[in-house]
Design an enzyme around this catalytic site. Structure first.
Site, mmCIF file in Angstrom:
data_model
loop_
_atom_site.group_PDB
_atom_site.id
_atom_site.type_symbol
_atom_site.label_atom_id
_atom_site.label_comp_id
_atom_site.label_asym_id
_atom_site.label_seq_id
_atom_site.Cartn_x
_atom_site.Cartn_y
_atom_site.Cartn_z
ATOM 1 C CD GLU B 217 -3.062 -0.742 -0.001
ATOM 2 O OE1 GLU B 217 -3.277 0.442 -0.317
ATOM 3 O OE2 GLU B 217 -3.584 -1.718 -0.569
ATOM 4 C CG ASP B 218 1.173 3.868 -2.745
ATOM 5 O OD1 ASP B 218 1.666 3.094 -3.582
ATOM 6 O OD2 ASP B 218 0.305 4.699 -3.006
ATOM 7 C CB ALA B 219 4.640 1.387 3.118
#
Lengths: 394, 600
Positions: B217-219
């Protein structure tokens, strides 16, 4: 135990399919009863809020954009959010009224028969069968030139058209020629500007068909032919002998209400809303919509959702005041000396008391005798007061 | 006949508008008319508009005649040698400025090879179809326009060296990055804005692979050793100000260490860094709520002054303190005079911001993410050459967003790092991908940029080859240190007795209307009540008239203001906000009578 009809039918069908004997069927019924009881909503369940959330969440995914169907033969119907708003706001007339006309089996089998009926119901205006409609300034009259092919297409005769025109403009002077009808309005109305206005009136003269049915389209659904229309006139369509009364429907809620009654209107609300959501690829449990439709129709008339509908008709002053234009509700309530029982959710949230929903709906009252101590109601109250007072001091 | 308008005013008619327009253009070129003149023809209204007024955005374009731009190679050589100037190009009629109206009459080519005889103009460069901001994105021609928009928006939020006179500036809440670098992959715009003199990001080694789910999730997963070496380290500055105000009646504030007798005196600990002049010493390491500038003000009302007479006692403590949840080192103290001539102090607090869990980073392609895990270098994956990435970016961020430019930049960065060149990535005129691949291959890598990678934790070779390269990354200004907030009990508002709002006021986290609906939907009646108990009060109510009664603490007795002391009074529990509503109804002349009865 009694099941709803649909469940009962399913069970019976199951009995037939699986060839159950009496004992087996009774076992099945017992099992079904258990499952049915399990599936039923528990007392105190906040069905309204759950319905609202179940409809509101997918509503955020609906696009404002109306989806237009490409293709000349299809008709465009308002869809998506605009249509949903239209249904829930109980708008008097839908922006795009439409009907689905099913035919009796004798007419539903071939395209030509369906086409014939379709042509006979489409609302034909004078302009639809003319090549031109002119204003003759010299003779101060409107001249209508009929188009032979168009007249034939709609199955009418020149004579019939002339009669219809005569019937419509009883005061006017009508002269007829070869495929031409001259219409000169009453003397006092003859004036250039009025004549042009008159021309518009002439153009819209109803000739044949059912008024309001703007477009027709015979479609094959499964193996029967039916007619889809733009524009709606349920009363007259149902009066036709070729029409299957049981299946024919319109998307106009109010028209259904006036022709078939409130229960039919409720069904239209549910099905129309469900249709919109399904078309957008959203699955909603129909029971949420049924609850909503019930709330909209349970007074015997159709009320929208909002200030002038359900929300405005709540019995609680505080609940009404908390939803749009509070001042008006408060002043009116003061004028009429209204009282609020604080019996529903919003009011209890306002005064920070447990809401009468879920765990809050359970109220236990223990008789003091049952607890082995003899105390009057009064004494108990006093004690509670003292306790609260103490709390306050703290 | 064609109507002719000058700056929107009708001035006459003309028989041959084409000749008129030609003449205006010619005169403009010759200098007989101002160079700002533009002329356009509107075929719907059959009118010619000549504009010389202000407020029209105009842009330069190359003039094209017969499908060929008038600008020749000869011009370019002369320009390069400095023999020819831009203004002369305009005067010679090779370049002209069009406004929006005149553009409507023109056919402007973007690329030189698409020119036809019908074309009237050619863009100076295809890349000018985007503005300066969008042109900061490398390989912009390879990604969706939406990603370019996002990318340029995020570049604006990056930390960098935004000004050269930092030590004497006092901007509110700005950060600078410690070791900014010039990008390896850059566009024309970076030269035009002189980005090298104030760079903002850093070239990092990036690997596109998952890492135990910590970069989902975009981390992003970041290398601890890189952080320890100063990667994306930044310093935040926040100025505090304090003014010695003058009041009517000759009274003034006094900047000094407040006396212990003064009303509102904090405690000695809070004033520990103040020097004799009442101002904090530079390089003091402050904590939240420490006093920066000690100040004493005269009493607010004259009446209270008379009441207590004795000098300092009536004075108030009005020191400037560090806002709660903030801390740092005093960077500089500035003493000055305000507009009104009062003594004026500005203190700049600096705080080092080492990248931590939750800080936000972004590449230039709208690919932003927060740190999900900081991994010790020994646990990071490494390539066969022993290269350890600084950041591990999740591959799931690529397919749905289709930021191909992001991937090409990584190859470009890798080539640039190996060859020691900067790579031009200006949109539509960049170094082609195929050339980059060739160069990468020549540098001894696989041409698609993938490498054999070993898991740092097990030492085993990963089954898949991993895309590794170098990319320019920004640290964005959103940092957890500025945002982290929680509260149990705390301050409440005076009017409603409900918790305050916002981190600065140590506020509560709102449980809003829709959240309330969720409690209702779950039937959690008592939990709902408890959540809304923050403004709970117990109020006396007169049973007689149904209005709120009063409790007299001295007499330990309740009384109703309407029915008198003997009226029966009971206590009810309600939210203070509802009590306010009742008061407000009373002020509207509505009588809200409470019919009180026992609950059960």
């Amino acid at each position: 135990m009694e099941f709803p009809k649909s469940v009962e039918d399913q069970l019976k069908a199951l009995k037939e399919d699986m060839k159950l004997n009496k004992q087996q069927y009774e076992n099945l019924l017992k099992l079904a009863e258990k499952q049915y009881a399990k599936a039923r909503v528990v007392p105190g369940e906040a069905v309204g809020v759950i319905a609202a959330q179940s409809l509101g969440e997918p509503g955020t995914q609906l696009t404002m954009r109306t989806k237009w169907l490409a293709g000349a033969r299809e008709m465009t119907v308002t869809q998506g959010l605009p249509r949903l708003i239209e249904i829930f706001d109980a708008k008097r007339e839908p922006t795009t009224p439409a009907m689905e006309i099913y035919l009796k089996s004798s007419h539903a089998t071939s395209e030509s028969k369906a086409e014939e009926i379709a042509l006979s119901i489409v609302d034909v205006k004078l302009e639809d069968i003319t090549s031109e409609i002119n204003v003759d300034l010299a003779k101060m009259r409107v001249e209508v030139y009929l188009d032979k092919n168009k007249v034939k297409h709609y199955g009418v005769t020149e004579k019939y058209v002339q009669n219809m025109v005569k019937e419509n403009f009883k005061t006017a002077k009508i002269t007829t020629g070869d495929m031409m009808i001259g219409i000169r309005p009453k003397e006092e109305e003859v004036d250039l500007r009025k004549l042009y206005g008159f021309r518009v009136k002439v153009k819209e003269t109803h000739i044949t068909g059912i008024e309001g049915i703007k477009q027709v389209l015979p479609v094959k659904v499964g193996d029967v032919w039916m007619i889809k229309t733009a524009g709606s006139n349920l009363r007259e369509v149902l009066a036709m002998k070729e029409v299957d009364i049981e299946n024919t429907k319109t998307n106009d809620v109010f028209e259904t209400f006036s022709v078939l009654g409130i229960e039919a209107a409720r069904t239209v609300i549910v099905e129309e809303a469900l249709d919109v959501l399904r078309n957008q690829g959203i699955e909603v449990d129909p029971r949420h919509l049924m609850l909503l439709a019930d709330a909209m129709t349970n007074t015997g008339s159709i009320r929208g959702i909002g200030r002038y509908g359900i929300s405005g008709a709540k019995s609680s002053v505080l609940a009404r005041a908390s939803f749009e234009v509070p001042l008006r509700h408060l002043f009116n309530a003061a004028m009429y000396g209204e009282s609020d029982e604080i019996s529903s959710v919003i009011e209890n949230v306002m005064i920070n008391q447990p809401i009468p929903v879920g765990t809050g709906i359970v109220k236990l009252k223990i008789e003091s005798e049952a607890m082995g101590k003899k105390k009057t109601e009064e004494a108990k109250e006093e004690k509670a007061e003292k306790k609260e007072k103490k709390e306050k001091k703290d | 006949m064609t109507g002719v308008f000058l700056n929107g005013k009708y001035i006459g008619e003309h028989q041959n508008y084409k000749a008129l327009m030609e003449q205006v253009k010619e005169m403009r070129m010759k200098g007989a008319l101002p160079i700002e003149t533009n002329v356009s023809y509107n075929d719907k209204e059959d009118s010619v508009a000549i504009s010389t007024d202000k407020g029209r955005a105009r842009r330069p374009l190359l003039i094209v005649k017969n499908g060929k731009p008038l600008l020749t190679d000869e011009h370019i050589t002369r320009l390069q040698n400095g023999e020819l100037k831009w203004d002369e190009l305009v005067k010679e009629g090779i370049v002209e400025y069009l406004d929006a109206d005149e553009e409507e009459n023109s056919l402007i080519g973007v690329f030189e090879d698409e020119l036809t005889p019908a074309h009237t103009h050619l863009e100076l460069s295809p890349t000018v179809i985007m503005g300066p901001q969008a042109n900061m994105v490398p390989y912009a021609g390879h990604s969706l326009s939406f990603r370019i928009t996002l990318g340029s928006k995020m570049i604006k939020q990056s930390l960098g060296m935004y000004a050269a006179n930092l030590p004497i500036r006092a901007d509110t809440d700005v950060s600078i990055i410690h070791y900014p670098q010039v990008p390896i992959v850059k566009t024309l715009m970076y030269d035009l804005v002189k980005f090298e003199s104030h760079p903002a990001g850093q070239n990092i080694t990036i690997a596109i692979m998952p890492y135990s789910g910590y970069n989902m999730e975009d981390a992003v997963v970041i290398n601890r050793a890189s952080i320890d070496r100063g990667l994306f380290r930044a310093t935040t500055f926040r100025p505090y100000k304090c003014e010695e105000l003058k009041y009517p009646g000759g009274q003034t504030d006094l900047i000094a260490i407040p006396d212990k007798e003064i009303k509102g005196y904090r405690n000695e600990h809070a004033y520990r860094y103040l020097e004799e002049d009442g101002i904090i010493a530079p390089e003091s390491v402050t904590e939240p709520n420490d006093v920066i500038v000690g100040k004493v003000s005269p009493p607010r009302f004259l009446a209270s002054l008379e009441e207590f007479r004795v000098g300092t006692e009536a004075q108030r403590e009005t020191s400037t303190t560090i806002t709660n949840a903030e801390e740092g080192v005093v960077d500089s103290v500035m003493l000055s005079e305000s507009e009104e001539g009062n003594k004026f102090v500005k203190v700049k607090i600096r705080d080092q911001r080492i990248p931590e869990l939750g800080d936000k980073f972004a590449s230039r392609h709208g690919q932003k993410g927060v740190i999900g895990l900081i991994v010790p270098e020994e646990d990071m994956p490494f390539t066969a050459n022993g290269i350890v990435p600084d950041i591990i970016f999740s591959p799931h961020g690529i397919p749905s967003r289709m930021t191909v430019g992001h991937l090409i930049e990584i190859i470009g960065g890798k080539v640039g790092a190996m060859t020691g060149k900067t790579i031009d990535a200006t949109a539509f005129q960049e170094v082609p991908e195929m050339e980059l691949r060739k160069m990468l291959f020549e540098s001894g890598f696989k041409e698609d940029g993938s490498e054999t990678v070993f898991d740092g934790r097990t030492g085993e070779e990963l089954k898949a080859r991993i895309f590794v390269g170098s990319q320019y990354y920004y640290r964005l200004k959103h940092m957890v240190a500025n945002k982290m907030h929680a509260r149990s009990r705390g301050p409440v508002q005076l009017l409603t007795r409900q918790p305050t709002e916002g981190r600065a006021k140590e506020g509560g986290l709102r449980l809003g209307e829709m959240e309330k609906d969720c409690f209702v939907a779950h039937g959690a009646a008592l939990l709902l009540k408890e959540r809304f108990d923050s403004d709970r009060t117990i109020q006396p109510v007169c049973k007689n008239c149904g209005l709120l009664a009063v409790y007299n603490q001295f007499k330990n007795k309740e009384m109703c203001p309407v029915c008198g002391e003997s009226a029966p009074v009971t206590y009810i529990e309600l939210s203070y906000a509802f009590k306010l509503l009742l008061d407000e109804l009373k002020s509207m002349c509505i009588y809200p009578k409470l019919n009180v009865k026992p609950k059960y």
